[in-house]
Enzyme design. Structure first.
Site, PDB file in Angstrom:
ATOM      1  CD  GLU A 108      -2.552   1.344   2.636  1.00  0.00           C
ATOM      2  OE1 GLU A 108      -2.769   2.468   3.123  1.00  0.00           O
ATOM      3  OE2 GLU A 108      -2.926   0.277   3.177  1.00  0.00           O
ATOM      4  CG  ASN A 168      -4.128  -6.476   9.068  1.00  0.00           C
ATOM      5  OD1 ASN A 168      -4.914  -7.092   9.761  1.00  0.00           O
ATOM      6  ND2 ASN A 168      -3.882  -6.834   7.812  1.00  0.00           N
TER       7      ASN A 168
END
Length: 598
Positions: A126, A220
């Site tokens: 990302e 995450n």
């Protein structure tokens, strides 16, 4: 042992959207489908996608001659997208909407001459994609040292990786604002990430041990494990249930369970079930013995067979017919038999390795009890035919017809050499085919069979049941048929809702997969509403017995569990399975109450 499962565990909106996109592309297209980089950071899911022919197209890899490339939720740089298009690929963008929002922010600020600081993990997909939108004016920082090493900049815009921890963002932002007090700040951590992290910390502080399930390469998920460990709670980060360290969990009274944004639902369900099994083994409490019995009753289809008996009693009362136990037995044996045969390796989708992606606990149950259920299933179908012969010849013909259609729909009509070119090998594999046939078969056996049995319980068939049938009676049979069909159809589609992720992975085209969840929910709600109105009108016209008014409650019950599912007030599992099948038992109970009050 008490298990507390996080509500926010599992696929986030962006990952679910990307997963749905790539599976839909694979379903619709014959050309190769690839993802630009690993779709999600979960090795088990990547392995599953690879088994479906969905390849990973990475940087520097050899190019396929043609195909569709799906941009994953992390996004990609403008230059990478242009290169893919130039190479002749059809590009489908599945970038997370939250990431797209950040990309647009960066584009605007770079055009204004600002420099961009991205608080995130350097090298993360990302972050790399966002740096591409910064057009050489962007910097990724993840530590105090990296902030200190930044060059002197005039105007600064600060954003965050969507999965960054709030604590780290605030800490680094404080250092950035000391150097650039007038910097423009956008707090772009995804709300889902915030909720997931806050819930993880909250649960970790309240339990004796915390389990985080997800890929070891998922940023995450790793962050969730770090946050849980920082609370001082014993924390385990596992990729699947096989990595659980059960010896270290002995004596633990409460366990917390959460999962990263790239962890599929079936892995969470599997791990939760394994923990519950471990808890039952460690405890000799009578309630767990009862739990095992109830679980067996549900998974072995005995529960739904009992529901069929209740529903036959209710439908007979609704039509003003006497209850014939033989008719109820035939219907129950058919449903039990066909459901049991569908657990064979060459039967329904719940078996074999594919079944793991649908319902891991039930898949394990079938691995253990499958042969016995197959034997019982075949015996039950034969017994249904034999018992129907004791009712009458037409009853035998009716039962034989339903069983023959069930077999025909499960056979592949295409010769073996043509199977690779046939989209749907079996008729029951057509979108909604299983739902429609199941509803029709139940409606025939619960509506017409009691009528045949009432006409001639142990002798020749009596023609007056069909000849000279008045319009009023025809309407009564039609509405009762629709009533049963709709309740069974809705139950079948709701289980398809629950299994939608697994169905997409194994390529099974159910109604929710083809129409989408929103349209399917609307369809079920409208069907229930139309049926409720029809039941009231027909009962008011004396075509049905007064029990028709009582049948409003099973329809309201159906609306109720559709709402429960929509609002996620109950997680899929044994309790929900009992709930959606309970309406058939309710029909029988209402019939008993109505007769008692009459």
């Amino acid at each position: 042992m008490k298990i507390i499962q996080a509500k926010a565990a599992g696929f986030c909106m962006g990952v679910r959207r990307a997963m749905d996109t790539v599976l839909e592309e694979a379903r619709r297209r014959r050309k190769p489908v690839m993802t630009y980089g690993p779709l999600i950071h979960n090795p088990q899911v990547i392995e599953v996608l690879d088994g479906k022919g969905i390849r990973v197209l990475g940087r520097g890899r050899s190019r396929e001659p043609e195909g569709t490339v799906v941009i994953r939720a992390h996004g990609a740089t403008p230059a990478e997208k242009e290169e893919l298009i130039r190479c002749g690929y059809e590009v489908v963008d599945a970038t997370c909407p939250h990431v797209i929002h950040i990309q647009r922010l960066l584009t605007r600020h770079v055009e204004q001459g600002d420099s961009v600081l991205i608080i995130g993990d350097p090298g993360h997909a990302e972050v790399e994609g966002l740096l591409g939108f910064a057009r050489g004016r962007g910097f990724a920082v993840n530590t105090e040292a990296e902030v200190a090493a930044l060059p002197e900049l005039e105007r600064v815009c600060v954003v965050s990786q969507t999965t960054q921890s709030q604590e780290r963002f605030d800490r680094l932002l404080g250092l950035i604002q000391k150097r650039w007090p007038e910097c423009v700040v956008y707090r772009t951590i995804c709300d889902s990430t915030n909720r997931r992290q806050e819930e993880t910390v909250e649960i970790a502080r309240a339990v004796d041990a915390m389990i985080v399930v997800g890929g070891k390469n998922s940023a995450n998920t790793v962050r969730l494990a770090q946050l849980a460990a920082e609370t001082g709670t014993l924390t385990f980060h596992v990729e699947n249930s096989s990595q659980l360290d059960f010896p270290r969990l002995r004596g633990v009274k409460t366990i917390g369970l959460t999962a990263g944004a790239s962890t599929p639902n079936w892995m969470i369900v599997d791990l939760a079930e394994r923990l519950e099994e471990f808890s039952r083994r460690e405890s000799s409490a009578p309630k767990w013995v009862l739990f095992d019995l109830v679980e067996f009753f549900l998974n072995s289809h005995l529960y739904i067979a009992f529901g069929v008996v209740c529903a036959v009693y209710g439908c007979s009362s609704l039509l003003g017919l006497p209850f014939r136990p033989l008719a109820a037995a035939v219907a129950a044996l058919y449903v039990f038999g066909l459901s049991s045969l569908d657990v064979r390796p060459d039967g329904e989708y719940r078996t074999g390795a594919k079944g793991y992606f649908i319902d891991p606990p039930r898949w394990r149950f079938y691995q253990q009890w499958g042969p016995a259920l197959t034997l019982l299933g075949g015996t039950s179908l034969i017994a249904a035919l034999i018992l129907s012969a004791f009712i009458s010849l037409p009853a035998l013909c009716l039962t034989f017809l339903v069983e023959s259609l069930a077999a025909l729909l499960r056979l592949s009509p295409a010769p073996g050499r043509f199977i690779p070119y046939v989209r749907h090998r079996r008729l029951i594999d057509l979108p909604g085919g299983k739902d429609v046939f199941t509803g029709t078969a139940w409606a025939v056996l619960l509506t017409l069979l009691p009528s045949v049995a009432a006409a001639s319980p142990f002798g020749p068939f009596s023609p007056p049941v069909w000849t000279g049938l008045s319009i009023q009676r025809f309407v009564a049979y039609a509405v009762t048929f629709l009533f049963v069909f709709s309740l069974v159809f809705i139950r079948s589609v709701v289980t398809d809702f629950r299994d939608i992720q697994g169905d997409q992975i194994i390529g099974r085209e159910t109604i929710p997969v083809v129409l989408g969840k929103d349209y399917t929910k609307t369809l079920l709600a409208v069907l229930t509403g139309v049926l409720l109105l029809a039941m009231i009108i027909v009962t008011a016209g004396d075509a049905l017995t007064p029990l028709g008014y009582f049948m409003i409650f099973p329809l309201l019950y159906t609306w109720g569990y559709l709402y429960i599912y929509h609002r996620r007030l109950m997680k899929p599992g044994m309790a929900f399975e009992a709930l959606i099948g309970g309406k058939f038992i309710l029909i029988g109970i209402l019939a008993l109450l109505q007769r008692a009050c009459a």
